[in-house]
Design a protein around this motif. Sequence first.
Motif, PDB file in Angstrom:
ATOM      1  N   GLY A 133       0.804  -1.217   0.000  1.00 48.21           N
ATOM      2  CA  GLY A 133       0.000   0.000   0.000  1.00 48.21           C
ATOM      3  C   GLY A 133       0.837   1.267   0.000  1.00 48.21           C
ATOM      4  N   ASN A 134       0.171   2.387  -0.225  1.00 48.87           N
ATOM      5  CA  ASN A 134       0.852   3.680  -0.287  1.00 48.87           C
ATOM      6  C   ASN A 134       1.530   4.053   1.028  1.00 48.87           C
ATOM      7  OD1 ASN A 134       0.233   4.149  -2.965  1.00 48.87           O
ATOM      8  ND2 ASN A 134      -1.651   5.251  -2.503  1.00 48.87           N
ATOM      9  N   ILE A 135       0.854   3.839   2.137  1.00 46.44           N
ATOM     10  CA  ILE A 135       1.446   4.195   3.441  1.00 46.44           C
ATOM     11  C   ILE A 135       2.678   3.338   3.719  1.00 46.44           C
ATOM     12  CG2 ILE A 135       1.061   4.274   5.944  1.00 46.44           C
ATOM     13  CD1 ILE A 135      -0.407   6.469   4.320  1.00 46.44           C
ATOM     14  N   GLN A 136       2.572   2.039   3.422  1.00 48.26           N
ATOM     15  CA  GLN A 136       3.717   1.147   3.621  1.00 48.26           C
ATOM     16  C   GLN A 136       4.876   1.564   2.700  1.00 48.26           C
ATOM     17  OE1 GLN A 136       0.574   0.156   3.150  1.00 48.26           O
ATOM     18  NE2 GLN A 136       0.028  -1.190   4.844  1.00 48.26           N
ATOM     19  N   THR A 137       4.556   1.917   1.459  1.00 46.02           N
ATOM     20  CA  THR A 137       5.585   2.368   0.522  1.00 46.02           C
ATOM     21  C   THR A 137       6.234   3.656   1.013  1.00 46.02           C
ATOM     22  OG1 THR A 137       4.454   1.327  -1.339  1.00 46.02           O
ATOM     23  CG2 THR A 137       6.021   3.065  -1.878  1.00 46.02           C
ATOM     24  N   LEU A 138       5.438   4.558   1.552  1.00 47.51           N
ATOM     25  CA  LEU A 138       5.965   5.807   2.117  1.00 47.51           C
ATOM     26  C   LEU A 138       6.949   5.508   3.245  1.00 47.51           C
ATOM     27  CD1 LEU A 138       5.725   8.984   2.306  1.00 47.51           C
ATOM     28  CD2 LEU A 138       3.982   8.557   4.038  1.00 47.51           C
ATOM     29  N   LEU A 139       6.577   4.613   4.144  1.00 47.72           N
ATOM     30  CA  LEU A 139       7.439   4.268   5.282  1.00 47.72           C
ATOM     31  C   LEU A 139       8.695   3.526   4.835  1.00 47.72           C
ATOM     32  CD1 LEU A 139       4.683   3.220   7.853  1.00 47.72           C
ATOM     33  CD2 LEU A 139       5.993   5.352   7.801  1.00 47.72           C
ATOM     34  N   ILE A 140       8.526   2.581   3.908  1.00 44.58           N
ATOM     35  CA  ILE A 140       9.675   1.831   3.390  1.00 44.58           C
ATOM     36  C   ILE A 140      10.632   2.784   2.666  1.00 44.58           C
ATOM     37  CG2 ILE A 140      10.335   0.152   1.601  1.00 44.58           C
ATOM     38  CD1 ILE A 140       7.792  -1.454   2.459  1.00 44.58           C
ATOM     39  N   GLY A 141      10.102   3.676   1.851  1.00 42.80           N
ATOM     40  CA  GLY A 141      10.935   4.647   1.136  1.00 42.80           C
ATOM     41  C   GLY A 141      11.657   5.594   2.081  1.00 42.80           C
TER      42      GLY A 141
END
Length: 170
Positions: A76-84
Amino acid sequence: MYPLELLETRLTIQPDEYRSILHALWRIVSEEGVLELYRGLAPSVIGVIPYAGVNYFVHDSLRSLYKGCSKTDRVGNIQTLLIGSLAGAIASTSTFPLEVACKHMQVGALKGRVVYKGTLDALRGIAKERGLKGLYRGLGPSCLKLMPAAGLSFMCYEALKHTLLEEELV
């Protein structure tokens, strides 16, 4: 664009010396020469390659780890934001001594400062003078600035990639 970074550094460190960006540019060129605008360029350029490599490697590794742990193919977008954001912080930490060397070289010609002969000379000199901690001085604020930017960049990239690939399948 690199001269703008040098100007930013000088204006930050010597706020009373310059009235404006143009005044700083004029003074640096007239008093120190045009080449002064590129002081510290080498560690900056050298640092871009490992930063990008570590950033993408960590991002891809964390995405794969997340997919494996959550047993899903979609991140998801939030997970991608945190991973990035985490990938950006790790990449920045791994290359930060080059950023410190760059800044020290940019201000090297200022009154009472050591002028380094090159990137390795700057890294050795900083480590000798301030220890290993000196090579990471300022990492916290740098990560606070970089993490949201890296996270948003990866989030936008993944969302756009998903949108484009989805439309290609239709």
